[in-house]
Design a protein around this motif. Structure first.
Motif, PDB file in Angstrom:
ATOM      1  N   ARG A 286       0.737  -1.196  -0.011  1.00 36.24           N
ATOM      2  CA  ARG A 286      -0.053   0.050   0.214  1.00 36.24           C
ATOM      3  C   ARG A 286       0.891   1.348   0.129  1.00 36.24           C
ATOM      4  O   ARG A 286       0.487   2.309  -0.575  1.00 36.24           O
ATOM      5  N   ARG A 287       2.019   1.360   0.843  1.00 39.97           N
ATOM      6  CA  ARG A 287       3.105   2.564   0.768  1.00 39.97           C
ATOM      7  C   ARG A 287       3.572   2.517  -0.411  1.00 39.97           C
ATOM      8  O   ARG A 287       3.414   3.831  -1.024  1.00 39.97           O
ATOM      9  N   LEU A 288       3.778   1.711  -1.209  1.00 37.23           N
ATOM     10  CA  LEU A 288       4.590   1.783  -2.731  1.00 37.23           C
ATOM     11  C   LEU A 288       3.451   2.218  -3.767  1.00 37.23           C
ATOM     12  O   LEU A 288       3.772   3.143  -4.498  1.00 37.23           O
ATOM     13  N   ALA A 289       2.108   1.573  -3.565  1.00 37.56           N
ATOM     14  CA  ALA A 289       1.240   2.261  -4.356  1.00 37.56           C
ATOM     15  C   ALA A 289       0.855   3.563  -4.270  1.00 37.56           C
ATOM     16  O   ALA A 289       0.604   4.513  -5.030  1.00 37.56           O
ATOM     17  N   ALA A 290       0.682   4.119  -2.741  1.00 40.04           N
ATOM     18  CA  ALA A 290       0.786   5.433  -2.528  1.00 40.04           C
ATOM     19  C   ALA A 290       1.979   6.489  -3.120  1.00 40.04           C
ATOM     20  O   ALA A 290       1.733   7.293  -3.609  1.00 40.04           O
ATOM     21  N   GLU A 291       3.341   5.748  -2.792  1.00 42.59           N
ATOM     22  CA  GLU A 291       4.260   6.629  -3.667  1.00 42.59           C
ATOM     23  C   GLU A 291       4.083   6.729  -4.841  1.00 42.59           C
ATOM     24  O   GLU A 291       4.351   7.665  -5.621  1.00 42.59           O
ATOM     25  N   GLN A 292       3.798   5.565  -5.686  1.00 45.04           N
ATOM     26  CA  GLN A 292       3.547   5.473  -7.085  1.00 45.04           C
ATOM     27  C   GLN A 292       2.504   6.686  -7.491  1.00 45.04           C
ATOM     28  O   GLN A 292       2.720   7.374  -8.526  1.00 45.04           O
ATOM     29  N   ARG A 293       1.664   6.761  -6.725  1.00 45.85           N
ATOM     30  CA  ARG A 293       0.481   7.880  -6.944  1.00 45.85           C
ATOM     31  C   ARG A 293       0.988   9.196  -7.082  1.00 45.85           C
ATOM     32  O   ARG A 293       0.493  10.093  -7.754  1.00 45.85           O
ATOM     33  N   VAL A 294       1.789   9.342  -5.833  1.00 49.11           N
ATOM     34  CA  VAL A 294       2.278  10.753  -5.732  1.00 49.11           C
ATOM     35  C   VAL A 294       3.293  11.068  -6.721  1.00 49.11           C
ATOM     36  O   VAL A 294       3.196  12.185  -7.112  1.00 49.11           O
ATOM     37  N   ALA A 295       4.368  10.242  -6.610  1.00 39.91           N
ATOM     38  CA  ALA A 295       5.355  10.492  -7.572  1.00 39.91           C
ATOM     39  C   ALA A 295       5.932   9.113  -8.501  1.00 39.91           C
ATOM     40  O   ALA A 295       6.633   8.275  -8.135  1.00 39.91           O
ATOM     41  N   PRO A 296       5.072   8.999  -9.662  1.00 42.42           N
ATOM     42  CA  PRO A 296       5.383   7.897 -10.430  1.00 42.42           C
ATOM     43  C   PRO A 296       6.531   7.597 -10.814  1.00 42.42           C
ATOM     44  O   PRO A 296       7.275   8.568 -10.937  1.00 42.42           O
TER      45      PRO A 296
END
Length: 136
Positions: free
Chosen positions: A120-130
């Motif tokens: 989930r953290r990785l997915a959130a980071e991907q959404r913020v800064a792909p």
């Protein structure tokens, strides 16, 4: 499987076995022999007219009766105690197994939760800064 909680039940099992053996091999045979010897009643003083002898005979008979009841209760209590020790040992052994199973389940659940949290953290980071998030 993890080790869980391990309780050493050998002492309880040895105690139970020892009490059962002592009761059945030593106490019961000795009690049985004494009961046969005393089962015919108090034999002394039958032909003695003395009141003191008859009073002593009555006290002795009462003492034998109380002693017999005490031995019977002691044997019953020893059996109950030995059985209880064996049951407690068996219950502790069973709980050790269940404890290990629960520990494994908890460890797996924690690992799954940690993995899910990381995803989930990785997915959130991907959404913020792909393109910048990376697995640790």
């Amino acid at each position: 499987m993890s080790d869980g909680i391990r309780v050493d039940t050998d002492g309880l099992n040895k105690f139970s076995t020892r009490v059962q053996d002592d009761t059945s091999r030593t106490l019961e045979p000795g009690y049985s022999d004494a009961r046969v010897s005393l089962g015919t009643g108090v034999r002394f003083g039958v032909n003695n007219a003395s009141g003191s002898v008859h009073a002593a005979k009555a006290r002795y008979a009462a003492s034998v009766e109380v002693s017999t009841a005490n031995v019977e209760e002691y044997l019953a209590a020893a059996r109950v105690l030995a059985d209880a020790a064996a049951k407690v040992a068996a219950a502790l052994d069973a709980s050790d197994s269940r404890s290990a199973e629960r520990t494994d389940w908890i460890t797996g659940a924690l690992a799954a939760a940690a993995s899910e949290a990381q995803e989930r953290r990785l997915a959130a980071e991907q959404r913020v800064a792909p393109g910048t998030a990376r697995a640790i």
